[in-house]
Design a protein around this motif. Structure first.
Motif, PDB file in Angstrom:
ATOM      1  N   THR A   1       4.491 -21.507  28.352  1.00 49.84           N
ATOM      2  CA  THR A   1       3.930 -22.809  28.707  1.00 49.84           C
ATOM      3  C   THR A   1       2.814 -22.584  29.722  1.00 49.84           C
ATOM      4  N   ILE A   2       1.671 -23.218  29.467  1.00 51.76           N
ATOM      5  CA  ILE A   2       0.537 -23.107  30.387  1.00 51.76           C
ATOM      6  C   ILE A   2      -0.024 -24.515  30.600  1.00 51.76           C
TER       7      ILE A   2
ATOM      8  N   GLY B   1      -3.135 -23.106  22.557  1.00 49.94           N
ATOM      9  CA  GLY B   1      -2.129 -23.248  21.515  1.00 49.94           C
ATOM     10  C   GLY B   1      -2.384 -22.323  20.339  1.00 49.94           C
ATOM     11  N   ALA B   2      -3.612 -21.839  20.209  1.00 51.04           N
ATOM     12  CA  ALA B   2      -3.966 -20.907  19.136  1.00 51.04           C
ATOM     13  C   ALA B   2      -3.098 -19.659  19.178  1.00 51.04           C
ATOM     14  N   LEU B   3      -2.605 -19.324  20.363  1.00 50.16           N
ATOM     15  CA  LEU B   3      -1.771 -18.125  20.519  1.00 50.16           C
ATOM     16  C   LEU B   3      -0.279 -18.456  20.507  1.00 50.16           C
TER      17      LEU B   3
ATOM     18  N   MET C   1      -8.713 -21.042  18.131  1.00 46.26           N
ATOM     19  CA  MET C   1      -8.930 -21.616  19.470  1.00 46.26           C
ATOM     20  C   MET C   1      -9.839 -22.842  19.378  1.00 46.26           C
ATOM     21  N   THR C   2     -10.881 -22.741  18.565  1.00 50.03           N
ATOM     22  CA  THR C   2     -11.798 -23.872  18.395  1.00 50.03           C
ATOM     23  C   THR C   2     -11.033 -25.095  17.871  1.00 50.03           C
TER      24      THR C   2
ATOM     25  N   LEU D   1      -1.083 -26.291  18.202  1.00 44.01           N
ATOM     26  CA  LEU D   1      -0.293 -25.057  18.132  1.00 44.01           C
ATOM     27  C   LEU D   1      -0.547 -24.360  16.809  1.00 44.01           C
ATOM     28  N   VAL D   2      -0.573 -23.034  16.864  1.00 43.94           N
ATOM     29  CA  VAL D   2      -0.564 -22.232  15.638  1.00 43.94           C
ATOM     30  C   VAL D   2       0.537 -21.189  15.824  1.00 43.94           C
ATOM     31  N   ALA D   3       1.357 -21.023  14.807  1.00 41.34           N
ATOM     32  CA  ALA D   3       2.457 -20.065  14.895  1.00 41.34           C
ATOM     33  C   ALA D   3       1.914 -18.646  15.050  1.00 41.34           C
ATOM     34  N   ALA D   4       2.668 -17.818  15.746  1.00 41.62           N
ATOM     35  CA  ALA D   4       2.263 -16.420  15.929  1.00 41.62           C
ATOM     36  C   ALA D   4       2.386 -15.664  14.613  1.00 41.62           C
TER      37      ALA D   4
END
Lengths: 465, 190
Positions: A121-122, A133-135, A215-216, A230-233
């Motif tokens: 969480t950030i 959330g991209a990460l 990220m964009t 969010l994107v899943a790892a």
């Protein structure tokens, strides 16, 4: 019953449920910038409190930093930078100051430094924190009062948002970018479409996006009203982290963490509160025409007319936007001339964005009467661009490749502003009235369209040149 | 001291959708801005037009702002809330609010009441017909009224409770410090 990615991260961070239905959520990393924090530190001091976990707090100077070599500093901006320097010194918080090797836009440097990792969480006093959330990080923007709360406690009382899945099937066509996908989504669901939700981006088109493209996309989630994206790892995530750690000279062993990171995805039977479907095949280069990010269309399109609106009040809003933007209903977007092109911001100020623009500008020149500002998202992005020779491409093309990194003309908090009535193509995230200067007229575009538009002086794709 | 449950005051009909935080507190003022000092930044660009509704004499002294859809979208800048409060507003009524703005508003005690768009339209008409009549917003019954218009409004229960029992939220959290430390010890072990 399966759980969503957001639910997994959330439940891993609940310190305790509170009696008003909120959860006390633990914050793994709290990031600060100079603009929205002075009052938080003042209030903290006034109540005799201190920063609980300076080791989980990081600050940057980015919003009003000058980016032009030898630019005259704005006094108010300098005052804010002095404040964050004093506050960070007093509470022992690491600060990436203007001129430091790791300085840059907060949402650009945090992943660059390998600090954003799946499942974390950030929070940050900036709405575009959603970028991270991209990460596979649950990352969201907070207000100044909440900054004070996190400084004092390293936690935040928050209500669990709803889960919105955005399923993007198929493959983005050549020439369509993550920025165009973000704009297409916002045009579809509106600026309030994601309100109260975390968007999880899913589907083949998302898996195929680079980390910077993700990220964009996550960056623009806030423009659809949602708290976070969010994107899943997956392999892209792990490879990105590995390359960052290597680039920073580290030799961290991922074997223990990698398996845990890969669990940072929604279970197959997870239930979402809502699902939006997008066919990637229909996404193409887009341009915003109005004064909110949902008011955008394909570059081949025309400014809407009365006939495009079912409800009278929608038309009234559109008319107001057109009036502000100096547009006539039915006007072809490609006919609009711009005098400024801005490439940069936390949305599109990363190295891939600069490479994309350079590939268009190579062997071409920025049109007579057009100024093109290229502002790297971080000092590291600038170094990388120079090492790849992009600076020479920009120079030769007649673009103004800035010496410093920062938010620059995206939010017009430094010396870079549009003049009243000036029309710009911008890779940033907001086309709000006055966003890039009083009476400024901003059209949001991808880096490729920005570069091609700089060459022709009107909205253009590289394929048209 | 108990918090008021009802706020009442004259209102400004702001016939605009998408009043974002860049409008509420334009960026160029933000670096100078202190909540208790510079008070005239609210909607500064629109206010430079003498005909703008906030400049009209009949709306001076109003404490309620009635706007359209999606009020307070955009940046996390809390100065948007301070700008409204500095200009005397205690309540904003709109069709929908930006999430971060609404949280910031609650932190600082600015009420945000959400109603359907047709109610907004009727409120605008009512206020324009008689700018001297008050809008009353009751947090206990979740009802608002103005002249012939009465309507329920929406505000999330936790936000409502927070407005009625503001307290020191940080102190409340610090009361859970042992659990925070326990959480930290547990996650460090992972």
């Amino acid at each position: 019953m399966g759980r969503t990615l957001a639910e997994k991260i959330w439940s891993n961070h609940v310190v305790r449920p509170l009696d008003d239905g909120a959860d006390l959520l633990y914050v793994d990393l709290h990031v600060l910038h100079e603009v929205n924090t002075p009052r938080a530190f003042d209030d903290l001091r006034a109540s005799g409190r201190t920063v609980r976990r300076p080791d989980r707090t990081l600050a940057v100077e980015d919003h009003n930093t000058p980016t032009r070599d030898g630019a005259l500093e704005d006094l108010a901006g300098r005052r804010q930078r002095e404040l964050i320097r004093a506050n960070c010194a007093e509470f022992d918080i690491q600060l990436h100051r203007l001129g430091d090797a790791d300085q840059g836009i907060v949402h650009v440097i945090v992943p660059e430094l390998g600090l954003a990792r799946p499942g974390m969480t950030i929070v940050c006093c900036d709405s575009h924190t959603s970028t991270l959330g991209a990460l596979g990080v649950l990352a969201f923007g907070i207000g100044t009062g909440q900054v004070e709360h996190v400084l004092a406690t390293q936690t935040l009382p928050v209500h669990r948002p709803k889960d919105l899945a955005v399923e993007v099937s198929g493959v983005l066509p050549d020439g369509a970018t993550a920025k165009d996908l973000a704009l297409a989504l916002i045009a579809q669901i509106g600026t309030g479409g994601g309100q109260g939700s975390v968007i999880e981006y899913r589907g083949e088109a998302i898996r195929r996006l680079s980390m910077e493209g993700r990220m964009t996309l996550c960056n623009m989630s806030i423009e659809a009203g949602s708290r976070a994206g969010l994107v899943a790892a997956d392999d892209v995530t792990i490879d990105y982290l590995r390359s960052r750690v290597t680039a920073l000279g580290g030799d961290e062993d991922f074997s223990a963490t990698e398996a845990r990171w890969r669990e940072m995805r929604s279970d197959d039977d997870a239930r979402f509160d809502d699902v939006v479907h997008i066919d990637a095949a229909h996404v193409g280069p887009r341009v915003s025409w109005g004064t909110n990010p949902a008011q955008n269309l394909l570059i081949d399109g025309r400014v809407p007319t009365r006939a495009d609106f079912a409800a009278g009040e929608d038309w009234a809003s559109a008319e107001r936007s057109m009036d502000y933007m100096g547009l006539r209903p039915g006007q072809a977007v490609r006919d609009l001339e711009v005098s400024t092109v801005f490439l940069g911001s936390c949305t599109n100020g990363r190295i891939e964005d600069l490479r994309e623009a350079a590939s268009v500008l190579e062997g071409r020149r920025v049109a007579e009467g057009v100024r093109m500002l290229i502002v790297p998202g971080s000092a590291a992005v600038r170094r990388q661009a120079v090492s790849e020779g992009l600076d020479k491409v920009f120079d030769t093309a007649g673009a103004d490749f800035r010496a410093g990194a920062g938010c620059s003309m995206c939010c017009a908090l430094n010396e870079d502003r549009l003049a009243p009535g000036e029309r710009a193509a911008s890779t940033s995230n907001r086309n709000f009235e006055g966003r890039q200067g009083k009476q400024s007229r901003t059209h949001l575009v991808s880096p490729r369209v920005a570069a091609a538009t700089a060459v022709s002086g009107r909205f253009t794709t590289p394929e048209d040149l | 001291m108990s918090e008021p449950v009802i706020r009442t005051g004259t209102a400004v009909p702001l016939r605009r959708d998408d009043v974002d935080t860049d409008q509420l507190a334009p960026a160029r003022f933000v670096p100078y801005y202190r909540p208790d000092g510079f008070t005239n930044i609210l909607l500064a660009d629109w206010r430079s037009d003498p005909a703008f509704v906030l400049n009209q004499p009949q709306y001076q002294g109003a404490t309620v702002l009635v706007a359209g859809r999606d009020f307070g979208t955009g940046s996390s800048r809390e100065s948007a809330v301070w700008a409204l409060q500095s200009a005397g507003f205690q309540v904003v009524v709109a069709h929908r609010f930006g999430d971060i703005f609404r949280g910031n508003a609650t932190t600082r005690g600015l009420w945000t009441a959400e109603v359907d768009h047709d109610v907004i339209e009727r409120l605008w008409a009512e206020i324009e017909a008689d700018p001297w009549q008050a809008v009353t917003v009751d947090l206990a019954t979740l009802q608002l009224s103005c002249g012939a218009v009465t309507s329920p409004f929406r505000i999330d229960e936790p936000l409502r409770r927070r407005l009625l029992e503001p307290g020191d939220r940080i102190a409340e959290t610090l009361a859970h410090l042992p659990e925070i430390e326990e959480y930290e010890a547990k996650t460090r072990a992972l």
